[in-house]
Scaffold this motif. Structure first.
Motif, PDB file in Angstrom:
ATOM      1  N   ASN A  79       0.810  -1.223   0.000  1.00 53.48           N
ATOM      2  CA  ASN A  79       0.000   0.000   0.000  1.00 53.48           C
ATOM      3  C   ASN A  79       0.840   1.268   0.000  1.00 53.48           C
ATOM      4  OD1 ASN A  79      -2.312  -1.510   0.076  1.00 53.48           O
ATOM      5  ND2 ASN A  79      -2.306  -1.611   2.320  1.00 53.48           N
ATOM      6  N   GLY A  80       2.140   1.120   0.129  1.00 50.87           N
ATOM      7  CA  GLY A  80       3.006   2.288   0.080  1.00 50.87           C
ATOM      8  C   GLY A  80       3.894   2.387   1.307  1.00 50.87           C
ATOM      9  N   VAL A  81       5.082   2.937   1.087  1.00 52.28           N
ATOM     10  CA  VAL A  81       6.068   3.033   2.169  1.00 52.28           C
ATOM     11  C   VAL A  81       6.695   4.427   2.209  1.00 52.28           C
ATOM     12  CG1 VAL A  81       6.662   0.572   2.117  1.00 52.28           C
ATOM     13  CG2 VAL A  81       7.940   2.157   0.663  1.00 52.28           C
ATOM     14  N   VAL A  82       7.129   4.790   3.400  1.00 44.91           N
ATOM     15  CA  VAL A  82       8.003   5.958   3.573  1.00 44.91           C
ATOM     16  C   VAL A  82       9.344   5.405   4.026  1.00 44.91           C
ATOM     17  CG1 VAL A  82       8.407   8.140   4.740  1.00 44.91           C
ATOM     18  CG2 VAL A  82       6.076   7.317   4.450  1.00 44.91           C
ATOM     19  N   ASP A  97      15.446   0.255  -6.702  1.00 42.11           N
ATOM     20  CA  ASP A  97      14.758   0.328  -8.000  1.00 42.11           C
ATOM     21  C   ASP A  97      14.321  -1.070  -8.430  1.00 42.11           C
ATOM     22  OD1 ASP A  97      15.037   3.029  -8.276  1.00 42.11           O
ATOM     23  OD2 ASP A  97      16.745   2.948  -9.644  1.00 42.11           O
ATOM     24  N   ARG A  98      15.233  -2.034  -8.269  1.00 47.25           N
ATOM     25  CA  ARG A  98      14.900  -3.409  -8.696  1.00 47.25           C
ATOM     26  C   ARG A  98      13.767  -3.983  -7.849  1.00 47.25           C
ATOM     27  NH1 ARG A  98      20.501  -3.574  -9.280  1.00 47.25           N
ATOM     28  NH2 ARG A  98      20.808  -4.554  -7.243  1.00 47.25           N
ATOM     29  N   MET A  99      13.782  -3.673  -6.531  1.00 50.06           N
ATOM     30  CA  MET A  99      12.719  -4.202  -5.653  1.00 50.06           C
ATOM     31  C   MET A  99      11.353  -3.685  -6.090  1.00 50.06           C
ATOM     32  SD  MET A  99      14.299  -3.817  -1.829  1.00 50.06           S
ATOM     33  CE  MET A  99      16.085  -3.742  -1.758  1.00 50.06           C
ATOM     34  N   PHE A 100      11.269  -2.392  -6.404  1.00 50.17           N
ATOM     35  CA  PHE A 100       9.996  -1.822  -6.845  1.00 50.17           C
ATOM     36  C   PHE A 100       9.589  -2.448  -8.179  1.00 50.17           C
ATOM     37  CE2 PHE A 100      10.804   2.102  -4.121  1.00 50.17           C
ATOM     38  CZ  PHE A 100       9.741   1.850  -3.266  1.00 50.17           C
ATOM     39  N   LEU A 105       5.779  -1.957  -8.774  1.00 42.92           N
ATOM     40  CA  LEU A 105       5.505  -0.706  -8.057  1.00 42.92           C
ATOM     41  C   LEU A 105       6.498   0.345  -8.528  1.00 42.92           C
ATOM     42  CD1 LEU A 105       5.172  -2.291  -4.498  1.00 42.92           C
ATOM     43  CD2 LEU A 105       3.302  -1.579  -5.997  1.00 42.92           C
ATOM     44  N   ARG A 106       6.279   1.588  -8.096  1.00 41.39           N
ATOM     45  CA  ARG A 106       7.269   2.594  -8.469  1.00 41.39           C
ATOM     46  C   ARG A 106       7.474   3.593  -7.339  1.00 41.39           C
ATOM     47  NH1 ARG A 106       4.787   7.593 -10.707  1.00 41.39           N
ATOM     48  NH2 ARG A 106       2.601   7.323 -10.286  1.00 41.39           N
ATOM     49  N   LEU A 107       8.620   4.240  -7.406  1.00 41.10           N
ATOM     50  CA  LEU A 107       8.958   5.287  -6.452  1.00 41.10           C
ATOM     51  C   LEU A 107       8.332   6.582  -6.962  1.00 41.10           C
ATOM     52  CD1 LEU A 107      10.697   6.130  -4.019  1.00 41.10           C
ATOM     53  CD2 LEU A 107      12.619   6.374  -5.597  1.00 41.10           C
ATOM     54  N   ASP A 108       7.604   7.298  -6.060  1.00 40.67           N
ATOM     55  CA  ASP A 108       6.905   8.504  -6.510  1.00 40.67           C
ATOM     56  C   ASP A 108       7.700   9.774  -6.253  1.00 40.67           C
ATOM     57  OD1 ASP A 108       4.166   7.436  -7.296  1.00 40.67           O
ATOM     58  OD2 ASP A 108       4.488   6.535  -5.334  1.00 40.67           O
ATOM     59  N   ARG A 109       8.393   9.836  -5.132  1.00 41.35           N
ATOM     60  CA  ARG A 109       9.032  11.090  -4.774  1.00 41.35           C
ATOM     61  C   ARG A 109      10.213  10.855  -3.830  1.00 41.35           C
ATOM     62  NH1 ARG A 109       8.123  14.355  -7.905  1.00 41.35           N
ATOM     63  NH2 ARG A 109       6.092  15.280  -7.547  1.00 41.35           N
ATOM     64  N   VAL A 110      11.262  11.679  -3.988  1.00 43.33           N
ATOM     65  CA  VAL A 110      12.389  11.683  -3.051  1.00 43.33           C
ATOM     66  C   VAL A 110      12.484  13.101  -2.502  1.00 43.33           C
ATOM     67  CG1 VAL A 110      14.871  11.340  -2.756  1.00 43.33           C
ATOM     68  CG2 VAL A 110      13.588   9.905  -4.374  1.00 43.33           C
TER      69      VAL A 110
END
Ligand code: AMP
Length: 228
Positions: A79-82, A97-100, A105-110
């Motif tokens: 459901n999403g992580v911080v 990156d590989r885990m997502f 899934l994808r990373l939305d923001r840094v």
């Protein structure tokens, strides 16, 4: 939504990650907290990590990547992580990156929390937390409302981290500059990076982070005027 909070030790990543996770219903993943739990449990990883952490150095990538990959594979993380305190090297960022990718899934923001380095040693050296619930405090900037009693849970036992001593903090800052800061251009190139001013009070930093993250993707995609 998957977010990374990035910043040097003492920039408030942990405090902000906890708030953000609670506000958006995300799972907070802190490799520092995971390692401290392993140290307390006295298991193999904990034994290897303890001496390295006490010197203010980074625990080897293979240990960290294995540990976080196992946690990310758990159901609640879908459901999403911080992420707070991970990644800390370019190799860790690539592994993330590989885990997502493997999970679709994808990373939305840094979000980079920028702080004045001179203020950091003071900030870190004064901090302590509730031994029962983990709520964070500071001797000068953020004392409990009643001295000796945790605002959040009423606990009366407080702890300080072993690696919050001044000498260790300097080594941790060095590790950040040399090994972690290079991941900033890595994410900048991907267009994911936002910088915020971490010298503002806690509430102000939280507001900036919320603005940097923007609405959750599902909300952003919803046509204007529709509710629910
Ligand atoms: P933190 O609580 O994030 O400040 O982490 C405390 C210590 O745990 C660091 O100074 C490192 O020794 C170790 N550590 C935490 N996360 C990582 C990571 N992603 N990579 C390497 N070492 C880490």
């Amino acid at each position: 939504m998957n977010v990374i909070l990035l910043g040097p030790p003492g920039s408030g990543k942990g405090t902000q990650a906890r708030r953000l996770a609670a506000a958006l219903g995300l799972v907070q993943l802190s490799t520092g907290d995971m390692l401290r739990a392993r140290v307390a449990a006295g298991d193999e990883i904990g034994r290897q990590a303890k001496a390295i952490m006490d010197r203010g150095q980074l625990v080897p990538d293979d240990i960290i990547i294995r540990m976080i990959a196992l946690r990310m594979a758990e159901f609640d993380c879908r459901n999403g992580v911080v992420l707070d305190g991970f990644p800390r090297t370019v190799a860790q960022a690539r592994a993330l990156d590989r885990m997502f990718e493997e999970r679709g899934l994808r990373l939305d923001r840094v979000v980079v929390i920028e702080v004045d380095e001179a203020a950091l040693v003071e900030r870190i050296a004064g901090r302590f937390s509730c031994a029962t619930c983990g709520a964070g405090y500071h001797e000068s900037f953020n004392r409990p409302r009643t001295d000796g009693v945790c605002d959040a849970c009423g606990g009366t036992r407080f702890i300080r981290r072993d690696d919050d001593r001044r000498e260790t903090v300097r080594a941790r800052l060095g590790a950040y500059r040399n090994e972690t800061a290079p991941i900033i251009p890595y994410y900048q190139d991907k267009g994911l990076l936002r910088r915020i001013d971490g010298m503002a009070p806690i509430e102000g930093v939280a507001r900036q982070i919320a603005a940097a993250i923007g609405p959750a993707p599902a909300e952003a995609a919803r046509p204007a005027g529709r509710v629910g």
